[in-house]
Enzyme design. Structure first.
Site, PDB file in Angstrom:
ATOM      1  N   GLY A 103       0.817  -1.203   0.000  1.00 54.00           N
ATOM      2  CA  GLY A 103       0.000   0.000   0.000  1.00 54.00           C
ATOM      3  C   GLY A 103       0.851   1.253   0.000  1.00 54.00           C
ATOM      4  N   SER A 104       0.415   2.261   0.740  1.00 53.85           N
ATOM      5  CA  SER A 104       1.018   3.598   0.665  1.00 53.85           C
ATOM      6  C   SER A 104       2.454   3.682   1.170  1.00 53.85           C
ATOM      7  CB  SER A 104       0.150   4.600   1.435  1.00 53.85           C
ATOM      8  OG  SER A 104      -1.102   4.744   0.798  1.00 53.85           O
ATOM      9  N   VAL A 105       2.935   2.669   1.874  1.00 52.40           N
ATOM     10  CA  VAL A 105       4.347   2.656   2.271  1.00 52.40           C
ATOM     11  C   VAL A 105       5.237   2.781   1.034  1.00 52.40           C
ATOM     12  CG1 VAL A 105       6.165   1.211   3.267  1.00 52.40           C
ATOM     13  CG2 VAL A 105       3.951   1.348   4.397  1.00 52.40           C
TER      14      VAL A 105
END
Length: 592
Positions: free
Chosen positions: A305-307
């Protein structure tokens, strides 16, 4: 006619006798050490039938943490007693006086014994002092020995990282065809036990033994033999980079918050080494593969995801693609058209977009980057130490591709190269979805790389292998991550500022961590998995960061996998761990 029958019978008898003699020759002379397909050592089995023994040490090497604390087994000064003592006069009162206990305690346990045993107190070995050991052994009583006996630790530390062993005669023979090892010898099956098995495999067992007759009485007097391999260098010990106390803290946090699937990775930034690693589901030592318990989720590729936006940010900054004046529409989804009613942040600059994790901003940047340079995301994932593998690998003696993390699997960014020319696929990839898979170990390594101003290294779990006498057999050096040139120090500083703003910004996704005693810098991530449970979507919930932000010491990743986004414990665990590590450091300084 009857003469022919007699001759046939006699011939058959003679053949049978020859076959019997041949079989006896095979058993007695030819195959004594490797009988039948099971390779049974007949000499050892024969001796075992008329021998009573107590194993002191199985001879397999052990694991310690960075401070020398045992992780797999321990040695306890113990009193060993042989059952023939109950049939003879011996100074039990003198031994009891040395131990400061009643003679009856020893007599009661001895009367129940049919085999050699260790004196216990409250079901635990009676622990001797050095002076007590010396005094008892100076008495030279047959069948009474004070020894440092090996015991498994009651607490199993980092089972997914350390791994496990089991007796497997077939695997033993295939792995070590030229070595004469007893078939019950345990071999490493998983984790570090598997990776370092060739170093840990025993040279032989250390044991006390004596021969008995059919009724269990001494066969050759009362002479007890002390048998050991007599090798001053083996068994070895593998000194890991772990800290047993920090591992306890991490495991307790996972358990207290009932983490069902996911885990924790804690790295020491200066040495880029694992301090603690927790994976859930937990492993059942009696049945490791039950409920996928043997899988170390921390070295397996997961949807980030956004990591992953950290990679896009690094590439965009290094390529000069963002400016302080550029604005992004954070009220739109990744196609840049559809309104995002769940996450409408309005129009934001680059730093604010990173702090609130604006999807459209990084989808837009990702499309521009990939259009100019199709392989740019892979390149910067490598520069940051994220992809494809994070663990230490290299040459160790004759093995040219030794891996400290044997279960680690390569991450992926693209499954299909053609997706690089599909704007929606690029947008999804840029926010850590589509085919992006990276391990929590890799994510922790990325945070450590940024904290070290862009210097990417491979992650170590083991520092060195030590001989029995404490001298070094092999040292695992710190190694650069790849041949890719590092990101610039300017870019690293900008990334540090972005990660810090995630926590300090009033709308930042890490704002909860503002009150912690250590200043935290990091990045959150909520990855869609495509799975559902009870009609509710399951996500991977991440927080990855480092601390203290002004003098980085630790990189920490917490991820909960396949969870309901409304009931995740990721942030709770991250918060508690930073708090507990601060207290640990404070206590550590006091004890110096």
């Amino acid at each position: 006619m009857w003469k022919k029958r007699v001759m046939v019978v006699l011939a058959l008898i003679q053949i049978s006798i020859f076959l019997l003699i041949g079989r006896l020759v095979q058993i007695q002379l030819v195959s004594t050490e490797s009988f039948s397909v099971k390779k049974v050592n007949l000499i050892e089995e024969s001796v075992a039938q008329r021998t009573q023994e107590l194993m002191i040490d199985d001879g397999r090497g052990m694991f310690t943490d960075r401070n020398g604390k045992p992780l797999t087994k321990q040695y306890i000064p113990s009193l060993v007693l042989f059952p023939f003592l109950k049939t003879m006069e011996w100074p039990v009162e003198q031994v009891a006086n040395i131990l400061h206990i009643s003679p009856q305690v020893i007599i009661d346990q001895l009367q129940k014994a049919k085999e050699p045993f260790v004196l216990t107190m409250d079901s635990h070995p009676f622990v001797l002092s050095e002076k007590q050991m010396e005094k008892i052994n100076q008495l030279h009583i047959p069948g009474v020995f004070a020894v440092n006996k090996q015991y498994p630790l009651e607490k199993v530390y980092a089972p997914h990282l350390i791994g496990f062993t089991r007796a497997d005669s077939r695997l033993l023979r295939s792995r070590y065809p030229k070595r004469h090892l007893p078939p019950h010898t345990e071999v490493g099956i998983h984790g570090l036990q598997k990776a370092f098995d060739e170093f840990l495999i025993p040279e032989g067992e250390t044991k006390l033994l004596y021969h008995v007759d059919a009724e269990g009485g001494p066969l050759f007097g009362l002479d007890v033999k002390y048998s050991d391999p007599s090798n001053p260098f083996y068994p070895v010990s593998v000194k890991t980079t772990m800290d047993r106390d920090l591992q306890k803290i991490a495991e307790r946090a996972a358990d207290e918050h009932h983490l069902k699937k996911g885990g924790i990775v804690l790295l020491d930034i200066p040495t880029n080494s694992v301090l603690a690693m927790v994976s859930r589901p937990d492993m059942d030592p009696s049945n490791p593969y039950k409920n996928h318990g043997a899988e170390n989720q921390m070295v397996l590729p997961q949807i980030p995801g956004s990591v992953f936006k950290t990679v896009v940010a690094a590439a965009a900054l290094e390529k000069g693609m963002v400016s302080s004046t550029e604005m992004f529409d954070c009220g739109k989804k990744i196609d840049g058209v559809t309104p995002d009613r769940d996450h409408d942040y309005g129009t934001l600059g680059f730093e604010e977009s990173f702090a609130v994790s604006c999807n459209n901003a990084f989808a837009t940047l990702g499309k521009k980057l990939v259009e100019q340079e199709p392989d740019i995301l892979e390149t910067y994932a490598k520069k940051l130490g994220l992809y494809p593998l994070a663990g230490w690998r290299g040459d160790v003696y004759h093995e040219t591709d030794f891996k400290q993390f044997p279960e680690e699997r390569k991450g992926t960014i693209w499954h299909d190269e053609r997706d690089k020319h599909v704007p929606l696929a690029v947008a999804q990839t840029s926010i850590g979805q589509k085919d992006v898979r990276v391990s929590p170990l890799g994510v922790a390594n990325m945070m450590a790389t940024i904290a070290r101003n862009g210097e990417a290294r491979q992650v170590r779990a083991v520092d060195k292998i030590l001989y029995k006498n404490g001298t070094t057999l092999f040292t695992f050096p710190q190694q650069t991550f790849s041949d890719e040139p590092p990101i610039s120090s300017v870019t690293a500083n900008q990334l540090q500022r972005l990660l810090r703003k995630v926590v300090t910004d009033k709308q930042g996704t890490g704002r909860r961590f503002q009150s912690l005693p250590y200043a935290v810098a990091g990045k959150s991530g909520t990855a869609e998995t495509g799975k559902k449970l009870a009609n509710e979507e399951l996500v991977n919930k991440w927080f990855a960061g480092y601390f203290p932000a002004d003098a980085p010491k630790y990189a920490l990743v917490v991820v909960e996998l396949d969870c309901h986004s409304s009931r995740t414990v990721t942030n709770d665990i991250f918060f508690d761990l930073v708090q507990k590590i601060y207290e640990f450091d404070k206590q550590d300084k006091k004890s110096e």
